[in-house]
Every structure is written in C-alpha cells, then in structure tokens.
Design an enzyme around this catalytic site. Sequence first.
Site, PDB file in Angstrom:
ATOM      1  N   SER A  63       0.836  -1.205   0.000  1.00  0.00           N
ATOM      2  CA  SER A  63       0.000   0.000   0.000  1.00  0.00           C
ATOM      3  C   SER A  63       0.870   1.255   0.000  1.00  0.00           C
ATOM      4  CB  SER A  63      -0.953  -0.044   1.195  1.00  0.00           C
ATOM      5  OG  SER A  63      -1.981   0.909   1.058  1.00  0.00           O
TER       6      SER A  63
ATOM      7  N   ASP B 130     -10.125  -3.552  -5.104  1.00  0.00           N
ATOM      8  CA  ASP B 130      -9.219  -2.584  -4.500  1.00  0.00           C
ATOM      9  C   ASP B 130      -9.180  -1.344  -5.388  1.00  0.00           C
ATOM     10  OD1 ASP B 130      -7.160  -1.201  -3.278  1.00  0.00           O
ATOM     11  OD2 ASP B 130      -5.614  -2.701  -3.673  1.00  0.00           O
TER      12      ASP B 130
ATOM     13  N   HIS C 280      -8.022  -5.116  -0.859  1.00  0.00           N
ATOM     14  CA  HIS C 280      -6.908  -4.345  -0.325  1.00  0.00           C
ATOM     15  C   HIS C 280      -6.562  -4.813   1.089  1.00  0.00           C
ATOM     16  CE1 HIS C 280      -4.108  -1.011  -0.332  1.00  0.00           C
ATOM     17  NE2 HIS C 280      -4.419  -0.823   0.940  1.00  0.00           N
TER      18      HIS C 280
END
Length: 364
Positions: free
Chosen positions: A147, A304, A334
């Site tokens: 991320s 995501d 995610h």
Amino acid sequence: MLRGDVAQALGVCHSVHMLNSVVSRLEVIEPWSSPTVRVTDSALGGVPARVFQPVGGGAKLRRGVLYFHGGGWALGSGRMRSYDLLCRRMAEELDTVVVSVDYRLAPDAVFPDQYHDALAASRAFLSPEVLQRYGVNPARVGVSGDSSGGNLAAAVAQRISADDSMSVKFSIQALIYPVLQALDLNTPSYQQNHNVPILHRHLMARFWLIYLGADPSLLPHLLSSPSSLLHPSIPPSIRSHLNWTSLLAAKHQKHYRPVGMETGSREVTWIVPGLVDVRAAPLLAEQGILGRTPRAYVMTCEFDVLRDDGLMYARRLQDAGVTVTSVHYDDGFHGCMVFSFWPFLSSVGQRSLDNYIQWLDHNL
C-alpha cells in the site's frame, strides 16, 4: 475513522492520532526472539527499524529485504503484530535478514518526510558497513512494501537506481497493492470499488491530503467527479503516464470511461504540488528512470481502488524493459496479504503471501 473525526471536531486530538493510539494498544508488540529468528529494535540512518535475523548458518552471507509497512503514510507500524509476523516468516522461510522500517507518520510528518526516512533507511541498509554487520550479500538485497509502503518502496527504488554514487543497489522490488498516484481517482478500479472495504475512495483521498500536508477542505475538489488528470494544465507527457485507456487490458477497463474536467474547475495540482511530484507519485516517472529500476513483483487485487495503479505501473515497467511479474487476484481485496495470520485468516491472504514468498525465494 468516524470516532476519530468526532474527537478532532471536539478539539481533543487529530483523528489519526486517535486511530494510532488504538492500533498501538491492540497491535504493537515488543520484539521477541525464537530459536530460528532473532528480533531486535534498532535504527537505519536515524530511522527506527525492527531487524529479523535468522539464527545459525555460520558465516555465509544471506539475502536481505528492506520492508515498508502500509497505512496511508499515517497509520500503523512495522512493530504491529501482522507486520512482525510477516517479516518473521520471511526471515525464517527465506533464511533472509529482514528490516522493517518505522518511518515518521502524518499528520506530525508530511511529504517529503516519509520519503526522506525511507531513502535514509535505504541508503544506510545498502551501505557496506551495515551489510557487513548483518551478514547480507550486497548482490542480493531487495526492497518491498504494501500500500503506502509499496509507494515508498517504488519511490526509493527509482531514486537509488538512478544514483550512480551508490556502490550497492537493490536487486529486486516487490510491491504489494501499491498506491502510486492521485491525479486520477476515477480509474476503473476507483469507479468499481469506491465503496469497497477496507479502502474506500473517500478514505484514500483523505490519506493523500494528510500525507501531502494539504488543507482538508480540498477533499471535495480531489473527489469531484472530474479527474484532475484531464485538466488542461496537466502536460501531455504526464497524462500519457497515467492513460489507463492504453495501459490497462480491456478486462480491467470493463465498461468504464474517462471522466473529463471542465476548463473552469479549480486546479488542485497548483494548490497541492505534491500530486505531480514523482517522489510521491512514482507512476509519473519517465521511462528512462523506470528502465533503471530492478526486477519487479507487482501484486494487485480485483476489489481494490488501487488495482489500476499497480497494473499501470507493471505495464510501464515492462515497456521500459524491466522484467516484471504481475500477479493479480480476482478474489483479492486491499490489505488481504496480512489476513494470513490467526485470527484473521483468508484463503486469498494465505495464497498471496505464499506466492510473494515464493517469488522472493526464486528472484532474490
């Protein structure tokens, strides 16, 4: 973040501070060693870090991985249980020295502070002195992150690769559902997954503004249906780097269409220059820079908002001549990879973690 917003509105504390206090109480753990992995808290280039070293093995040189945790540049820690377990497993199964970096967090630190911390830790880890201290083979050192940590990993991989003064450079980069740009929050994945947990489109936009030290009142402008990417002020060269109509396969474009911006719309990029800074948005880098970066692993998930960031980056790396393994999970979401440890277990989490470790084993 609702309770945090209430606390911030009442003047108690910033919403992010409240969330991090909860995370710290529930998730941050002290270092503990096992018969197979020795764990210590240290620092790299003045940046706090947790070091995971396999036990035994004699004097042989090991591989090394520098890891950056996720959390929107504002939340989390490499000392959280999930990241501790992730790095511990990597160290044990790969017989690899893993260093998890605790870069500074927003809102107390804003861009480019996190980038500078990541770069300082990278330079320190790649120095001959530190590599020798931890018994790491200088030809087998990788950088990774998930991320926002994937954002930092991509950014420092670009910078280190272009730095001819560095005698040792990263040999691989492994990016897990990385966030790579904020000029277009209307890519197909943003449109498709705008309300899908755990990372809503609205929340990602908030993280961007907090990271870039921007006025929160700009949120409606960043989220307004038109895309900043198509504003007339954006040069064609930048626009081409994010042109998902040519960079994404048809199966990911689906039925979605680009969302244009009216000429008279407020120019967010002028107010928030970090949006077009490659240190914050690695997807904006020129092909010549991308072409110097190391072999890459890019993981993306169908559910995501960041899916298309990763897919476009993988495509641009390939076009620049980089060897890329692009792994996409049709059932992924995610953050799924950290859902690989009890009590938060998921099938896709376990599969993605196994695949990630296998790729590292074969390529590092």
